[in-house]
Design a protein around this motif. Structure first.
Motif, PDB file in Angstrom:
ATOM      1  N   TYR A 183       0.832  -1.208   0.000  1.00 45.42           N
ATOM      2  CA  TYR A 183       0.000   0.000   0.000  1.00 45.42           C
ATOM      3  C   TYR A 183       0.868   1.260   0.000  1.00 45.42           C
ATOM      4  O   TYR A 183       0.521   2.260  -0.628  1.00 45.42           O
ATOM      5  CB  TYR A 183      -0.917  -0.002   1.222  1.00 45.42           C
ATOM      6  CG  TYR A 183      -1.886   1.148   1.254  1.00 45.42           C
ATOM      7  CD1 TYR A 183      -2.864   1.296   0.270  1.00 45.42           C
ATOM      8  CD2 TYR A 183      -1.828   2.102   2.263  1.00 45.42           C
ATOM      9  CE1 TYR A 183      -3.751   2.359   0.298  1.00 45.42           C
ATOM     10  CE2 TYR A 183      -2.709   3.174   2.300  1.00 45.42           C
ATOM     11  CZ  TYR A 183      -3.667   3.295   1.323  1.00 45.42           C
ATOM     12  OH  TYR A 183      -4.550   4.362   1.346  1.00 45.42           O
ATOM     13  N   SER A 184       2.001   1.200   0.673  1.00 41.72           N
ATOM     14  CA  SER A 184       2.907   2.357   0.718  1.00 41.72           C
ATOM     15  C   SER A 184       3.450   2.691  -0.666  1.00 41.72           C
ATOM     16  O   SER A 184       3.713   3.855  -0.972  1.00 41.72           O
ATOM     17  CB  SER A 184       4.066   2.077   1.680  1.00 41.72           C
ATOM     18  OG  SER A 184       3.586   1.890   2.993  1.00 41.72           O
ATOM     19  N   LEU A 185       3.636   1.687  -1.504  1.00 41.54           N
ATOM     20  CA  LEU A 185       4.121   1.936  -2.862  1.00 41.54           C
ATOM     21  C   LEU A 185       3.070   2.667  -3.701  1.00 41.54           C
ATOM     22  O   LEU A 185       3.407   3.379  -4.650  1.00 41.54           O
ATOM     23  CB  LEU A 185       4.476   0.605  -3.537  1.00 41.54           C
ATOM     24  CG  LEU A 185       5.687  -0.134  -2.951  1.00 41.54           C
ATOM     25  CD1 LEU A 185       5.854  -1.479  -3.633  1.00 41.54           C
ATOM     26  CD2 LEU A 185       6.952   0.703  -3.109  1.00 41.54           C
ATOM     27  N   MET A 196       2.073   7.569   2.775  1.00 35.69           N
ATOM     28  CA  MET A 196       2.371   6.587   3.814  1.00 35.69           C
ATOM     29  C   MET A 196       3.790   6.742   4.354  1.00 35.69           C
ATOM     30  O   MET A 196       4.141   6.167   5.378  1.00 35.69           O
ATOM     31  CB  MET A 196       2.161   5.173   3.272  1.00 35.69           C
ATOM     32  CG  MET A 196       0.708   4.770   3.135  1.00 35.69           C
ATOM     33  SD  MET A 196      -0.142   4.650   4.717  1.00 35.69           S
ATOM     34  CE  MET A 196       0.637   3.190   5.406  1.00 35.69           C
ATOM     35  N   ILE A 197       4.637   7.519   3.640  1.00 30.10           N
ATOM     36  CA  ILE A 197       6.005   7.728   4.103  1.00 30.10           C
ATOM     37  C   ILE A 197       6.009   8.354   5.497  1.00 30.10           C
ATOM     38  O   ILE A 197       6.956   8.151   6.284  1.00 30.10           O
ATOM     39  CB  ILE A 197       6.775   8.632   3.095  1.00 30.10           C
ATOM     40  CG1 ILE A 197       8.278   8.586   3.384  1.00 30.10           C
ATOM     41  CG2 ILE A 197       6.269  10.036   3.133  1.00 30.10           C
ATOM     42  CD1 ILE A 197       8.939   7.300   3.067  1.00 30.10           C
ATOM     43  N   LYS A 198       4.959   9.096   5.799  1.00 30.00           N
ATOM     44  CA  LYS A 198       4.858   9.734   7.121  1.00 30.00           C
ATOM     45  C   LYS A 198       4.723   8.705   8.234  1.00 30.00           C
ATOM     46  O   LYS A 198       4.967   9.005   9.398  1.00 30.00           O
ATOM     47  CB  LYS A 198       3.652  10.678   7.147  1.00 30.00           C
ATOM     48  CG  LYS A 198       3.727  11.814   6.143  1.00 30.00           C
ATOM     49  CD  LYS A 198       2.455  12.640   6.175  1.00 30.00           C
ATOM     50  CE  LYS A 198       2.492  13.730   5.112  1.00 30.00           C
ATOM     51  NZ  LYS A 198       1.209  14.484   5.060  1.00 30.00           N
ATOM     52  N   GLY A 233       6.034   2.772  11.932  1.00 27.33           N
ATOM     53  CA  GLY A 233       6.288   1.387  11.519  1.00 27.33           C
ATOM     54  C   GLY A 233       7.571   0.837  12.117  1.00 27.33           C
ATOM     55  O   GLY A 233       7.623  -0.311  12.555  1.00 27.33           O
ATOM     56  N   LEU A 234       8.599   1.685  12.143  1.00 26.34           N
ATOM     57  CA  LEU A 234       9.878   1.243  12.714  1.00 26.34           C
ATOM     58  C   LEU A 234       9.750   0.967  14.206  1.00 26.34           C
ATOM     59  O   LEU A 234      10.363   0.021  14.731  1.00 26.34           O
ATOM     60  CB  LEU A 234      10.952   2.315  12.455  1.00 26.34           C
ATOM     61  CG  LEU A 234      11.369   2.485  10.985  1.00 26.34           C
ATOM     62  CD1 LEU A 234      12.332   3.650  10.841  1.00 26.34           C
ATOM     63  CD2 LEU A 234      12.001   1.195  10.457  1.00 26.34           C
ATOM     64  N   SER A 235       8.967   1.792  14.905  1.00 28.24           N
ATOM     65  CA  SER A 235       8.783   1.569  16.350  1.00 28.24           C
ATOM     66  C   SER A 235       8.035   0.257  16.593  1.00 28.24           C
ATOM     67  O   SER A 235       8.346  -0.474  17.544  1.00 28.24           O
ATOM     68  CB  SER A 235       8.021   2.739  16.975  1.00 28.24           C
ATOM     69  OG  SER A 235       6.691   2.802  16.478  1.00 28.24           O
ATOM     70  N   LEU A 236       7.066  -0.052  15.719  1.00 23.23           N
ATOM     71  CA  LEU A 236       6.350  -1.331  15.844  1.00 23.23           C
ATOM     72  C   LEU A 236       7.299  -2.493  15.592  1.00 23.23           C
ATOM     73  O   LEU A 236       7.281  -3.509  16.301  1.00 23.23           O
ATOM     74  CB  LEU A 236       5.189  -1.384  14.849  1.00 23.23           C
ATOM     75  CG  LEU A 236       3.984  -0.490  15.111  1.00 23.23           C
ATOM     76  CD1 LEU A 236       2.972  -0.613  13.980  1.00 23.23           C
ATOM     77  CD2 LEU A 236       3.326  -0.849  16.440  1.00 23.23           C
ATOM     78  N   PHE A 237       8.142  -2.323  14.575  1.00 21.43           N
ATOM     79  CA  PHE A 237       9.098  -3.380  14.233  1.00 21.43           C
ATOM     80  C   PHE A 237      10.075  -3.620  15.386  1.00 21.43           C
ATOM     81  O   PHE A 237      10.394  -4.768  15.717  1.00 21.43           O
ATOM     82  CB  PHE A 237       9.846  -2.986  12.960  1.00 21.43           C
ATOM     83  CG  PHE A 237      10.884  -3.978  12.538  1.00 21.43           C
ATOM     84  CD1 PHE A 237      10.518  -5.209  12.003  1.00 21.43           C
ATOM     85  CD2 PHE A 237      12.230  -3.702  12.690  1.00 21.43           C
ATOM     86  CE1 PHE A 237      11.480  -6.134  11.621  1.00 21.43           C
ATOM     87  CE2 PHE A 237      13.199  -4.612  12.308  1.00 21.43           C
ATOM     88  CZ  PHE A 237      12.824  -5.837  11.779  1.00 21.43           C
ATOM     89  N   ALA A 238      10.547  -2.532  15.996  1.00 16.20           N
ATOM     90  CA  ALA A 238      11.508  -2.649  17.094  1.00 16.20           C
ATOM     91  C   ALA A 238      10.905  -3.378  18.295  1.00 16.20           C
ATOM     92  O   ALA A 238      11.613  -4.052  19.057  1.00 16.20           O
ATOM     93  CB  ALA A 238      11.980  -1.254  17.506  1.00 16.20           C
ATOM     94  N   LYS A 239       9.598  -3.249  18.474  1.00 17.10           N
ATOM     95  CA  LYS A 239       8.921  -3.890  19.610  1.00 17.10           C
ATOM     96  C   LYS A 239       8.383  -5.276  19.243  1.00 17.10           C
ATOM     97  O   LYS A 239       7.693  -5.904  20.043  1.00 17.10           O
ATOM     98  CB  LYS A 239       7.764  -3.006  20.086  1.00 17.10           C
ATOM     99  CG  LYS A 239       8.223  -1.674  20.663  1.00 17.10           C
ATOM    100  CD  LYS A 239       7.038  -0.809  21.050  1.00 17.10           C
ATOM    101  CE  LYS A 239       7.508   0.536  21.600  1.00 17.10           C
ATOM    102  NZ  LYS A 239       6.379   1.435  21.938  1.00 17.10           N
TER     103      LYS A 239
END
Length: 206
Positions: free
Chosen positions: A137-139, A144-146, A151-157
């Motif tokens: 969907y981001s593509l 969605m870049i915002k 997303g990174l914080s979700l990934f880290a957790k």
């Protein structure tokens, strides 16, 4: 959300009649605009038109406004509106009937794109994958870049797994999607044929 005035000139009686002839359209003329459907909907605050307004717009034949609304894509099909309607109108089923019409009409907006990507992911893997859904969907939606920091914080957790959960056997599911695609394609071709039928000119000999 500020809404533009709906003009009487935008009414399409053929669209209204088409919907009223469907099984879900039978009771639409009986809607008394009580608003129970809108009050029951858990996501009406995200819609540009509530289910009550959508039913009224169908009554008026406001084809473009109905098919281009985000309401038909945001509905979560929880059926609360259909269960609670005192007149037996089924807004959820109405919305499900409107979606393929919007696709056949070539309606393109971010909600339609999200729905298409979601269907594609589920159709291929048998299950929804948050990672695939967000990345695909981001593509399509640069805004969605915002959401990258989130997303990174979700990934880290560990809340956004990169692994793709997949059904062992997706053959039956793929067959269902294939049948639905053929049906939709057939309806589009039938519509094109109807539009191509030349209309008799006034004064022409019969």
């Amino acid at each position: 959300m500020k809404k533009e005035a709906l003009l009487a000139e935008s009414r399409d009686p053929a669209f209204r009649d088409l919907i009223l002839k469907t099984p879900v359209g039978e009771k639409i003329p009986t809607c008394m605009q009580c608003g129970i459907c809108a009050g029951s909907c858990p996501v009406s605050h995200e819609m540009d038109y509530t289910p009550r307004e959508l039913v009224r717009m169908v009554q008026l034949g406001l084809k473009q406004e109905v098919l281009n609304s985000n309401t038909i894509w945001i509905c979560t099909t929880c059926f609360s509106c259909s269960v609670r309607c005192p007149r037996g109108i089924r807004p959820t089923e109405l919305i499900e009937a409107l979606r393929p019409i919007a696709i056949a009409e070539g309606v393109k907006n971010k909600n339609a794109r999200f729905d298409s990507i979601f269907s594609g992911v589920v159709g291929k893997n048998g299950r929804a994958s948050e990672f695939l859904l967000i990345s695909k969907y981001s593509l399509k939606e640069p805004e969605m870049i915002k959401q990258v920091p989130f997303g990174l914080s979700l990934f880290a957790k560990g809340k956004l797994p990169l692994s793709i959960d997949k059904m062992e056997d997706t053959q039956e599911l793929k067959a269902i999607f294939k049948m639905a695609g053929k049906k939709q394609e057939g309806e589009s071709k039938e519509k094109e044929k109807t539009q191509e039928i030349p209309q008799p000119q006034e004064g022409a000999e019969k």
